[in-house]
Design a protein around this motif. Sequence first.
Motif, PDB file in Angstrom:
ATOM      1  N   SER A 285      39.274  42.549  35.915  1.00 47.94           N
ATOM      2  CA  SER A 285      40.612  41.962  35.870  1.00 47.94           C
ATOM      3  C   SER A 285      40.602  40.821  34.869  1.00 47.94           C
ATOM      4  CB  SER A 285      41.014  41.431  37.248  1.00 47.94           C
ATOM      5  OG  SER A 285      42.318  40.893  37.224  1.00 47.94           O
ATOM      6  N   LYS A 286      41.262  41.037  33.731  1.00 45.52           N
ATOM      7  CA  LYS A 286      41.238  40.035  32.671  1.00 45.52           C
ATOM      8  C   LYS A 286      42.390  40.268  31.713  1.00 45.52           C
ATOM      9  CE  LYS A 286      37.812  42.776  30.078  1.00 45.52           C
ATOM     10  NZ  LYS A 286      38.543  42.969  28.808  1.00 45.52           N
ATOM     11  N   GLU A 287      42.543  39.336  30.784  1.00 46.68           N
ATOM     12  CA  GLU A 287      43.622  39.459  29.809  1.00 46.68           C
ATOM     13  C   GLU A 287      43.330  40.612  28.851  1.00 46.68           C
ATOM     14  OE1 GLU A 287      46.165  36.741  26.603  1.00 46.68           O
ATOM     15  OE2 GLU A 287      44.460  35.872  27.684  1.00 46.68           O
TER      16      GLU A 287
ATOM     17  N   PHE B 292      48.395  44.054  36.661  1.00 48.13           N
ATOM     18  CA  PHE B 292      48.372  43.079  35.578  1.00 48.13           C
ATOM     19  C   PHE B 292      47.069  42.282  35.620  1.00 48.13           C
ATOM     20  CE2 PHE B 292      50.387  38.941  33.912  1.00 48.13           C
ATOM     21  CZ  PHE B 292      50.246  39.311  32.595  1.00 48.13           C
ATOM     22  N   GLY B 293      46.303  42.318  34.525  1.00 48.43           N
ATOM     23  CA  GLY B 293      44.983  41.713  34.508  1.00 48.43           C
ATOM     24  C   GLY B 293      44.967  40.199  34.598  1.00 48.43           C
ATOM     25  N   ARG B 294      46.104  39.558  34.312  1.00 48.98           N
ATOM     26  CA  ARG B 294      46.145  38.097  34.308  1.00 48.98           C
ATOM     27  C   ARG B 294      46.702  37.529  35.614  1.00 48.98           C
ATOM     28  NH1 ARG B 294      48.261  35.732  28.632  1.00 48.98           N
ATOM     29  NH2 ARG B 294      47.108  33.953  29.491  1.00 48.98           N
ATOM     30  N   MET B 295      46.735  38.330  36.640  1.00 48.23           N
ATOM     31  CA  MET B 295      47.369  37.937  37.892  1.00 48.23           C
ATOM     32  C   MET B 295      46.860  36.606  38.439  1.00 48.23           C
ATOM     33  SD  MET B 295      47.646  40.152  41.381  1.00 48.23           S
ATOM     34  CE  MET B 295      48.907  39.761  42.599  1.00 48.23           C
ATOM     35  N   SER B 296      45.552  36.397  38.367  1.00 48.63           N
ATOM     36  CA  SER B 296      44.958  35.218  39.013  1.00 48.63           C
ATOM     37  C   SER B 296      45.248  33.912  38.284  1.00 48.63           C
ATOM     38  CB  SER B 296      43.442  35.392  39.134  1.00 48.63           C
ATOM     39  OG  SER B 296      42.840  35.432  37.853  1.00 48.63           O
TER      40      SER B 296
ATOM     41  N   LEU C 205      40.618  45.645  27.012  1.00 48.66           N
ATOM     42  CA  LEU C 205      41.485  46.043  28.117  1.00 48.66           C
ATOM     43  C   LEU C 205      41.186  45.203  29.359  1.00 48.66           C
ATOM     44  CD1 LEU C 205      41.347  49.940  27.748  1.00 48.66           C
ATOM     45  CD2 LEU C 205      43.007  48.323  26.777  1.00 48.66           C
ATOM     46  N   GLY C 206      42.239  44.959  30.159  1.00 51.57           N
ATOM     47  CA  GLY C 206      42.055  44.175  31.372  1.00 51.57           C
ATOM     48  C   GLY C 206      43.010  44.545  32.484  1.00 51.57           C
ATOM     49  N   ASP C 207      44.039  45.362  32.184  1.00 51.53           N
ATOM     50  CA  ASP C 207      44.970  45.844  33.195  1.00 51.53           C
ATOM     51  C   ASP C 207      44.413  47.139  33.796  1.00 51.53           C
ATOM     52  OD1 ASP C 207      46.719  43.773  32.292  1.00 51.53           O
ATOM     53  OD2 ASP C 207      47.341  45.088  30.648  1.00 51.53           O
ATOM     54  N   ARG C 208      44.898  47.497  34.985  1.00 51.95           N
ATOM     55  CA  ARG C 208      44.394  48.711  35.639  1.00 51.95           C
ATOM     56  C   ARG C 208      45.546  49.603  36.084  1.00 51.95           C
ATOM     57  NH1 ARG C 208      40.647  47.992  40.500  1.00 51.95           N
ATOM     58  NH2 ARG C 208      40.615  50.258  40.269  1.00 51.95           N
TER      59      ARG C 208
END
Length: 729
Positions: free
Chosen positions: A483-485, A162-166, A492-495
């Motif tokens: 890694s981003k929203e 999930f790209g918004r983890m931080s 795109l920001g998820d991996r």
Amino acid sequence: MPYQNTSLSIEERVEDLLPRMSLEEKVAQMRIFHANIGVKSDEKGKLVLSEKVTEKLKLGIAGIKNPGEHISPLAAAKLNNDLQKYIIKSNRWGIPALFITESYNGVDAEGCTKFGRPITSAASFNPELVNRIWDVVGKEARLRGMHMCHSPEADIVRDPRFGRMSEAFGEDTYLTTQMVVNAIKGVQGNYEGLGNGTHIGAVAKHFAGYGQVLGGSNFAAVEISPRTLIDEIYPPFEAAVKEARTLGIMASHGDLNGVASHGNPELLTGVLRDQWGFDGYVVSDSNDIARLYYFMKVAESPEAAALMGLVAGIDIDLYAEDSYAYLPEMVKKDPSIEKMIDRSVKRVLRTKMILGLFDNPYVDIKKVEKEVRSEASLALAQEADLESIILLKNEGDILPLKKEKQKIALLGPLLDKGTKTAFEEVAGNTITFTAEQGFELTDGNTSVPKMRSTTPDELDKLLDIAKQSDVVILFLGGDEFTSKEAYFNIALGDRATIDPVGAQDELVKRVKAIGKPVIVVLKHRRTLSVNTISEKADAILDGWDLSEFGDSSMAKIIFGEVSPSGKSPVTVPRSIGQLPFHYSMKEINNKKGYLFLEDGPLYPFGFGLSYGKFAYSNLSLSSETMTSTSEITVNVQVTNIGKMKAKEVVQLYLKDEIGSVTRPDKELNGFEKIELNPDESKTVTFTIVPKMLEFTGLKMEKILEPGDYSVMVGTSSKENLTAKFRLEK
């Protein structure tokens, strides 16, 4: 008029104002637009509004997102004063607007103090520190003319894809709850700072379960068992409402077990208001009421989507032109809708009065330059860094490095332009530093970045520098592009993997083969499976995403000015194939491993080494039995048997040995950060209360179940002393 009379209660003032307003004016108080559609200042600092904006402001507005975000705090304060003055004069009743920001590294606006990300501060395991950080956020935001903050995130984040983890505070319910409560109390000035104009209101988000998206993919479905939802996902939000008194709640982008969150009255009204007593406003996430029709496909038309959101309990529509904008026409066909509109407008007006905007809507310009980015705020940013950096490995006690004559190479894709200067300032003149980034991870495209291929020449250049050095410090991990929203396919920001991007593992292996000591500094916004780094590096310092002083803070840790004291706010897996993988999973998840993979995490939740060395002893309980009306006191002695003054996070975990439903392997229920000199001891005390043992039973009701419990106290979720007690009827 009575609504302008400060001697009356807020409720009386709201009840006087509401019936004076036309239907169209009411609906205007249920909408927010973004300043990027036409709010700015010219070269002389004069307010400039587009025709679209002036048309919107004729009836008033609930709020405007991010006015003045790209200009200095002083310029923003002047702009927002002029903007507020225009809004008040432009609508019949002089209703002010809410100006709204967000906070992921401090106030997300130009010229404010840049702190580390929420998950970074969670690694400090220091709620009081988090409270002070968000106190600065609240003050700096209010000084530039802001009133609400679409933060903090109360989501539990357990999927590093999930790209918004931080943006959230980690995987654990208890840790997240402590951090969220202190963040909200800080940003709201303990609630007292709202009305006196020193702080802003919080909007806790995303209610509920947003961080649990399937596949770690933003906007994907959310499937959470009702029991997990109640016991693990709800508590940070409930505490935000009951303990921290958050002014706002934002609904979740996604669905929840098939029910779209923006159209879920059981969630937004039944749980949030009827069960928890929330009396603030609920705001949609970006365009999400309209998306009930065209994206979620649970409404037959845009009008049906608007009604669904209204019935569910959403008071404010964020950005959309095709949702609550339809409400005036809808009322003509169904007058009963206006009662729900009145309900929502009352909540918005009430919030504005709590913030004192009807009585004192403007910023004191004279305070802005003096108090934004003050010396105390900047010092706090570095203090937070120093308490949040995690020492994951220190083979042979290679760290701290001595400030003696030597050559140190600073290498790698996460090296910043100011890193070398920061290290020189900390280390002094005796050390010679060479700095070379070598290669970048991506092409830097902010929408859909592409991974760069590293050339042999780029790696060879770094290796040549390493060969000429006594020590190599590699700056690895991930950045704002990896890694981003994610916004659908346009950004795109998820991996799909969590391995380090590009040639980073290859770089570590080749530098290690040279035979020089290798220290790795990790910078990242998602958990990474750093297997090669963990195997090859002599030492690893994990900084997540630090403040604007991050390089200086890292240098101070490396050279031993401060001992690292951060603890991991997440479980670090060996492979993406282990997901879902968090320390508090049910015990039955741990009965077997995988073929060809070592069991357990690479690094457990709560793990973090120190330059001190802590010995735990004399764990004792005040009683071996407990009832629904009694408590147990837990004592443990902690001694620093190392040679350096250091801080340690003493952690308390509880385990229900046998339950009527399958139970977590263990759950964090307390922690305390202490500081000890060499040879100094301290007795740390925790209190176990019945509420800690409650869980949702077979009948989906909270219960206290008699039985045996284990108490674990130690330095991480894996390393601890154990005692037992029995809960009796």
